[in-house]
Design an enzyme around this catalytic site. Structure first.
Site, PDB file in Angstrom:
ATOM      1  N   ASP A  86     -62.602  -6.145 -16.088  1.00 49.67           N
ATOM      2  CA  ASP A  86     -63.553  -5.206 -16.677  1.00 49.67           C
ATOM      3  C   ASP A  86     -63.439  -3.858 -15.990  1.00 49.67           C
ATOM      4  OD1 ASP A  86     -65.619  -4.323 -18.312  1.00 49.67           O
ATOM      5  OD2 ASP A  86     -67.187  -4.979 -16.929  1.00 49.67           O
ATOM      6  N   HIS A  87     -63.319  -2.807 -16.791  1.00 53.61           N
ATOM      7  CA  HIS A  87     -63.255  -1.429 -16.294  1.00 53.61           C
ATOM      8  C   HIS A  87     -62.165  -1.237 -15.239  1.00 53.61           C
ATOM      9  CE1 HIS A  87     -66.570   0.351 -18.486  1.00 53.61           C
ATOM     10  NE2 HIS A  87     -67.262  -0.745 -18.272  1.00 53.61           N
ATOM     11  N   HIS A 147     -70.382  -2.368 -24.574  1.00 52.76           N
ATOM     12  CA  HIS A 147     -70.714  -2.448 -23.155  1.00 52.76           C
ATOM     13  C   HIS A 147     -72.212  -2.172 -22.983  1.00 52.76           C
ATOM     14  CE1 HIS A 147     -66.644  -2.229 -21.015  1.00 52.76           C
ATOM     15  NE2 HIS A 147     -66.384  -2.444 -22.297  1.00 52.76           N
ATOM     16  N   GLY A 182     -76.361  -0.640 -16.680  1.00 46.38           N
ATOM     17  CA  GLY A 182     -77.519  -0.668 -15.797  1.00 46.38           C
ATOM     18  C   GLY A 182     -78.747  -1.209 -16.493  1.00 46.38           C
TER      19      GLY A 182
END
Length: 276
Positions: A81-82, A202, A175
């Site tokens: 991921d990322h 996401h 977040g």
């Protein structure tokens, strides 16, 4: 069962559901996700952030994740991921991932395309599928996150890079939300109708159930949950007396809390029983 990112998202496209992608950080979060997949017979994506592959955590976790993939009877993808750059994508593939994300979304589109295509070309040789990102998906701490991915840019990006999955900016952020976001459902539909790549949402943690269902109906095929996995772990731990039992007993209860969270998201996305 070992699936690439493309293979597992092809299943989602055929079945009209979305595959939950759970970020794992330690053995208990992995156990919770694996137990949820086993109980619900759902396909799942187990993923780790780029930083974990740069530390000893990735080195310890990767062999266990691969063992889980091999033992579960339902489709499982191990995903980066990322990915912060090409070196991180290479490292993740060496650890056994069957999908990698290259996040060059902060670059101008031409540079994003160039970097992403390099990863796609390299990953193809390794039999690994690739996710890219267009329209930087920021943090809930940002002032706003209403700059949506443009349809024309998405079409160009997918065609010129050859990616298998595309993370788009449609109103979410990473977040904990102070207020649940309202997604740009029409934009999801437009991009889905005009590109061949599977669409990724996401910042799924904290998005309302109705919004999640609408996004799936509009064409989202992968939804990421990271923050809520952390909260499920910490809330489970805080509810226990850590000195009341041996550590393995205590932490198995925490894993159960993560499992229940994961089951809820699996059902919400329509993935239950879709791995049979």
């Amino acid at each position: 069962m070992r699936y690439t990112l493309k293979e597992i998202l092809d299943l989602a496209q055929e079945g009209g559901f979305a595959v939950p992608a759970f970020n794992v950080y330690n053995l208990e979060t992995l156990m919770g996700v694996a137990l949820a997949a086993k109980e619900t017979k759902a396909p799942v994506i187990i993923q780790m952030y780029s930083r974990l592959f740069n530390t000893g955590t990735g080195e310890f976790m990767a062999p266990v994740i691969i063992d889980v993939m091999n033992k579960l009877k339902t489709p499982v993808t191990f995903h980066l991921d990322h990915g912060a750059g090409i070196p991180e994508c290479i490292r993740a593939m060496r650890f056994g991932t069957t999908g990698v994300m290259i996040d060059a979304s902060t670059m101008p589109i031409d540079e994003n395309i160039e970097t992403t295509k390099k990863v796609v070309d390299m990953a193809r040789e390794a039999g690994v599928a690739v996710e890219g990102e267009l329209g930087h998906i920021g943090s809930t701490k940002d002032e706003k996150w209403d700059a949506y991915t443009e349809v024309e840019d998405a079409v160009r990006y997918v065609e010129e890079t050859g990616i298998d999955a595309l993370a788009i900016m449609v109103g979410t952020a990473h977040g904990k939300y102070a207020q649940a976001p309202v997604l740009a459902i029409d934009r999801i539909k437009e991009i889905h109708a005009n590109t061949r790549a599977h669409l990724v949402l996401h910042g799924g943690s904290g998005v309302g159930d109705n919004q999640i269902k609408a996004a799936v109906n509009a064409g989202i095929r992968k939804i990421n949950f990271g923050t809520d996995v952390c909260y499920a772990f910490m809330d489970g731990y805080k509810a226990l007396d850590p000195y009341s039992a041996p550590l393995d007993v205590t932490m198995s209860k925490v894993a159960q809390n993560v499992k229940e969270f994961a089951i809820g998201k699996i059902k919400l996305l329509g993935a239950e029983q879709k791995g049979e």
